[in-house]
Design a protein around this motif. Structure first.
Motif, PDB file in Angstrom:
ATOM      1  N   THR A   1       0.793  -1.240   0.000  1.00 10.74           N
ATOM      2  CA  THR A   1       0.000   0.000   0.000  1.00 10.74           C
ATOM      3  C   THR A   1       0.820   1.281   0.000  1.00 10.74           C
ATOM      4  O   THR A   1       0.276   2.353  -0.268  1.00 10.74           O
ATOM      5  N   GLN A   2       2.112   1.203   0.295  1.00  9.89           N
ATOM      6  CA  GLN A   2       2.902   2.432   0.388  1.00  9.89           C
ATOM      7  C   GLN A   2       3.053   3.094  -0.983  1.00  9.89           C
ATOM      8  O   GLN A   2       3.001   2.423  -2.021  1.00  9.89           O
ATOM      9  N   PRO A   3       3.224   4.425  -1.019  1.00  8.68           N
ATOM     10  CA  PRO A   3       3.381   5.127  -2.298  1.00  8.68           C
ATOM     11  C   PRO A   3       4.601   4.620  -3.063  1.00  8.68           C
ATOM     12  O   PRO A   3       5.602   4.212  -2.472  1.00  8.68           O
ATOM     13  N   THR A   4       4.500   4.618  -4.383  1.00  2.51           N
ATOM     14  CA  THR A   4       5.607   4.212  -5.239  1.00  2.51           C
ATOM     15  C   THR A   4       6.011   5.375  -6.139  1.00  2.51           C
ATOM     16  O   THR A   4       5.215   6.299  -6.376  1.00  2.51           O
ATOM     17  N   VAL A   5       7.238   5.324  -6.655  1.00  2.00           N
ATOM     18  CA  VAL A   5       7.735   6.430  -7.483  1.00  2.00           C
ATOM     19  C   VAL A   5       6.954   6.541  -8.789  1.00  2.00           C
ATOM     20  O   VAL A   5       6.880   7.634  -9.377  1.00  2.00           O
ATOM     21  N   ASP A   6       6.360   5.437  -9.239  1.00  2.00           N
ATOM     22  CA  ASP A   6       5.586   5.490 -10.481  1.00  2.00           C
ATOM     23  C   ASP A   6       4.097   5.701 -10.232  1.00  2.00           C
ATOM     24  O   ASP A   6       3.283   5.622 -11.158  1.00  2.00           O
ATOM     25  N   GLY A   7       3.717   5.952  -8.971  1.00  2.00           N
ATOM     26  CA  GLY A   7       2.324   6.245  -8.650  1.00  2.00           C
ATOM     27  C   GLY A   7       1.396   5.066  -8.838  1.00  2.00           C
ATOM     28  O   GLY A   7       0.197   5.245  -9.089  1.00  2.00           O
ATOM     29  N   ARG A   8       1.919   3.862  -8.663  1.00  3.23           N
ATOM     30  CA  ARG A   8       1.102   2.668  -8.867  1.00  3.23           C
ATOM     31  C   ARG A   8       0.005   2.581  -7.811  1.00  3.23           C
ATOM     32  O   ARG A   8       0.227   2.900  -6.645  1.00  3.23           O
ATOM     33  N   GLU A   9      -1.179   2.132  -8.228  1.00  2.00           N
ATOM     34  CA  GLU A   9      -2.327   2.029  -7.324  1.00  2.00           C
ATOM     35  C   GLU A   9      -2.036   1.048  -6.196  1.00  2.00           C
ATOM     36  O   GLU A   9      -1.509  -0.041  -6.435  1.00  2.00           O
ATOM     37  N   PRO A  10      -2.363   1.387  -4.952  1.00  3.62           N
ATOM     38  CA  PRO A  10      -2.124   0.459  -3.845  1.00  3.62           C
ATOM     39  C   PRO A  10      -3.116  -0.693  -3.853  1.00  3.62           C
ATOM     40  O   PRO A  10      -4.177  -0.616  -4.485  1.00  3.62           O
ATOM     41  N   ALA A  11      -2.773  -1.749  -3.167  1.00  2.00           N
ATOM     42  CA  ALA A  11      -3.724  -2.837  -2.948  1.00  2.00           C
ATOM     43  C   ALA A  11      -4.750  -2.400  -1.909  1.00  2.00           C
ATOM     44  O   ALA A  11      -4.469  -1.557  -1.056  1.00  2.00           O
ATOM     45  N   ASN A  12      -5.949  -2.965  -2.004  1.00  2.00           N
ATOM     46  CA  ASN A  12      -6.993  -2.727  -1.014  1.00  2.00           C
ATOM     47  C   ASN A  12      -6.992  -3.910  -0.059  1.00  2.00           C
ATOM     48  O   ASN A  12      -7.456  -4.995  -0.407  1.00  2.00           O
ATOM     49  N   ILE A  13      -6.444  -3.727   1.123  1.00  2.00           N
ATOM     50  CA  ILE A  13      -6.323  -4.832   2.079  1.00  2.00           C
ATOM     51  C   ILE A  13      -7.671  -5.072   2.744  1.00  2.00           C
ATOM     52  O   ILE A  13      -8.197  -4.192   3.443  1.00  2.00           O
ATOM     53  N   VAL A  14      -8.232  -6.251   2.531  1.00  2.00           N
ATOM     54  CA  VAL A  14      -9.574  -6.541   3.038  1.00  2.00           C
ATOM     55  C   VAL A  14      -9.577  -7.562   4.181  1.00  2.00           C
ATOM     56  O   VAL A  14     -10.623  -7.768   4.813  1.00  2.00           O
ATOM     57  N   GLY A  15      -8.444  -8.214   4.454  1.00  2.00           N
ATOM     58  CA  GLY A  15      -8.453  -9.206   5.517  1.00  2.00           C
ATOM     59  C   GLY A  15      -7.075  -9.762   5.817  1.00  2.00           C
ATOM     60  O   GLY A  15      -6.127  -9.593   5.042  1.00  2.00           O
ATOM     61  N   TYR A  16      -6.990 -10.402   6.961  1.00  2.00           N
ATOM     62  CA  TYR A  16      -5.758 -11.072   7.416  1.00  2.00           C
ATOM     63  C   TYR A  16      -6.180 -12.196   8.340  1.00  2.00           C
ATOM     64  O   TYR A  16      -7.045 -12.016   9.204  1.00  2.00           O
ATOM     65  N   ASP A  17      -5.608 -13.375   8.148  1.00  2.00           N
ATOM     66  CA  ASP A  17      -5.943 -14.485   9.048  1.00  2.00           C
ATOM     67  C   ASP A  17      -4.664 -15.082   9.637  1.00  2.00           C
ATOM     68  O   ASP A  17      -3.591 -15.024   9.033  1.00  2.00           O
ATOM     69  N   THR A  18      -4.810 -15.646  10.813  1.00  2.00           N
ATOM     70  CA  THR A  18      -3.704 -16.330  11.475  1.00  2.00           C
ATOM     71  C   THR A  18      -4.260 -17.325  12.482  1.00  2.00           C
ATOM     72  O   THR A  18      -5.311 -17.087  13.090  1.00  2.00           O
ATOM     73  N   ASN A  19      -3.579 -18.464  12.634  1.00  2.00           N
ATOM     74  CA  ASN A  19      -3.984 -19.439  13.640  1.00  2.00           C
ATOM     75  C   ASN A  19      -2.975 -19.526  14.785  1.00  2.00           C
ATOM     76  O   ASN A  19      -3.016 -20.450  15.601  1.00  2.00           O
ATOM     77  N   LEU A  20      -2.065 -18.552  14.854  1.00  2.00           N
ATOM     78  CA  LEU A  20      -1.017 -18.581  15.881  1.00  2.00           C
ATOM     79  C   LEU A  20      -1.560 -18.640  17.309  1.00  2.00           C
ATOM     80  O   LEU A  20      -1.035 -19.392  18.136  1.00  2.00           O
ATOM     81  N   PRO A  21      -2.605 -17.858  17.670  1.00  2.00           N
ATOM     82  CA  PRO A  21      -3.090 -17.928  19.057  1.00  2.00           C
ATOM     83  C   PRO A  21      -3.528 -19.328  19.468  1.00  2.00           C
ATOM     84  O   PRO A  21      -3.297 -19.748  20.614  1.00  2.00           O
ATOM     85  N   LEU A  22      -4.158 -20.082  18.546  1.00  2.00           N
ATOM     86  CA  LEU A  22      -4.605 -21.429  18.886  1.00  2.00           C
ATOM     87  C   LEU A  22      -3.446 -22.422  18.880  1.00  2.00           C
ATOM     88  O   LEU A  22      -3.379 -23.328  19.716  1.00  2.00           O
ATOM     89  N   ARG A  23      -2.533 -22.274  17.927  1.00  2.00           N
ATOM     90  CA  ARG A  23      -1.405 -23.202  17.838  1.00  2.00           C
ATOM     91  C   ARG A  23      -0.531 -23.145  19.081  1.00  2.00           C
ATOM     92  O   ARG A  23       0.045 -24.155  19.499  1.00  2.00           O
ATOM     93  N   MET A  24      -0.423 -21.961  19.690  1.00  2.00           N
ATOM     94  CA  MET A  24       0.485 -21.773  20.819  1.00  2.00           C
ATOM     95  C   MET A  24      -0.232 -21.704  22.162  1.00  2.00           C
ATOM     96  O   MET A  24       0.403 -21.429  23.187  1.00  2.00           O
TER      97      MET A  24
END
Length: 282
Positions: A150-173
């Motif tokens: 998502t950070q700005p780029t020198v060529d002005g490329r459109e950022p990604a739209n971050i819609v989610g993140y998953d992790t199972n670390l809390p259960l694994r540990m």
């Protein structure tokens, strides 16, 4: 249960059970997220489970070739007609997949966990301009990936739209450690549930500090997972109060015309009191 209470969308992998037993008679968790078994993928098996659980977010598969990407996109085209307003994720593992997948119906999965092919291997730039879900990984790694996408780029490329993140670390540990921004900490004898709850709270606080936490949490959409009685009393045990959250989760709760919402220790006592008192369900 701990994740949902703390604001996370809960789910499981399609080859695993939902981890609820008869002991949780007063728990109704939405099956909001369904992951595929990337080490043993089987689209037919996945679709069978999808029809049973009807999650709002689903990781259809990993596309290692154009042919796999085409197969997954065809599947999403059908599913999106049958199940509107759902999110379908495909993790591209080759350049050709980007040419086949449809940004109008498909979210890209950014591999960030244990996959042999990581998003970094493919190149974060290819994911920019798409809806993107971060697949797995430590919260620190996920934030680093989000910044690259998502950070700005020198060529002005459109950022990604971050819609989610998953992790199972809390259960694994959960039997040993809980996660903090400063590293994993010994749980000091806490139960697995308490340990997982601490991890979820730490992860949520960390992501909120990074301004990547959603404005709306799943409980606001699905409602509470545990039904609360009007009075925290066992109706079948002389009015003794409920002693813990775990007791309430294993209780039998129902709503009645004259008495409101009542709670019982077990199903047989519930039926007995209903008969003896002539209770009429709403």
């Amino acid at each position: 249960m701990e994740g949902f209470t703390e604001g996370f969308l809960v789910g499981n992998r399609e080859d695993s059970s939902y981890q609820l037993t008869e002991e949780h008679s007063n728990v109704d968790l939405p099956q909001g997220f369904l992951d595929n078994n990337y080490e043993d993928p089987d689209l037919d098996r996945f679709l069978e489970e999808y029809e049973k659980r009807e999650p709002s977010v689903a990781v259809i598969g990993d596309a290692y070739s154009r042919e796999e990407a085409e197969k997954y996109q065809e599947t999403i085209d059908v599913l999106s007609e049958m199940y509107p307003y759902r999110r379908f994720i495909v993790a591209p593992k080759c350049d050709a997949a980007f040419d086949v997948l449809d940004p109008g119906s498909t979210t890209l999965g950014y591999p960030n966990g244990k996959s042999p092919v990581q998003g970094e291997d493919i190149g974060p730039a290819k994911f920019r301009g798409w809806d993107v879900h971060i697949l797995g990984g430590n919260p620190h790694d996920s934030v680093e990936a989000i910044e690259k996408l998502t950070q700005p780029t020198v060529d002005g490329r459109e950022p990604a739209n971050i819609v989610g993140y998953d992790t199972n670390l809390p259960l694994r540990m959960a039997y040993w450690e809980y996660w903090t921004p400063d590293g994993w900490q010994d749980n000091g004898g806490m139960s697995p549930r308490e340990t997982a709850r601490r991890s979820y709270r730490e992860i949520k606080s960390f992501l909120q500090d990074k301004s990547v936490w959603p404005d709306i949490e799943p409980v606001e959409i699905y409602g509470e997972a545990v039904e609360e009685p009007d009075e925290f009393l066992w109706m079948d045990d002389g009015g003794d109060p409920i002693g813990s959250r775990e007791e309430l989760e294993s209780a039998y709760v129902d709503e009645y015309v004259e008495k409101g919402t009542l709670v019982f220790k077990n199903e047989s006592q519930k039926k007995f009191i209903e008969y003896r008192e002539g209770l009429e369900k709403v």
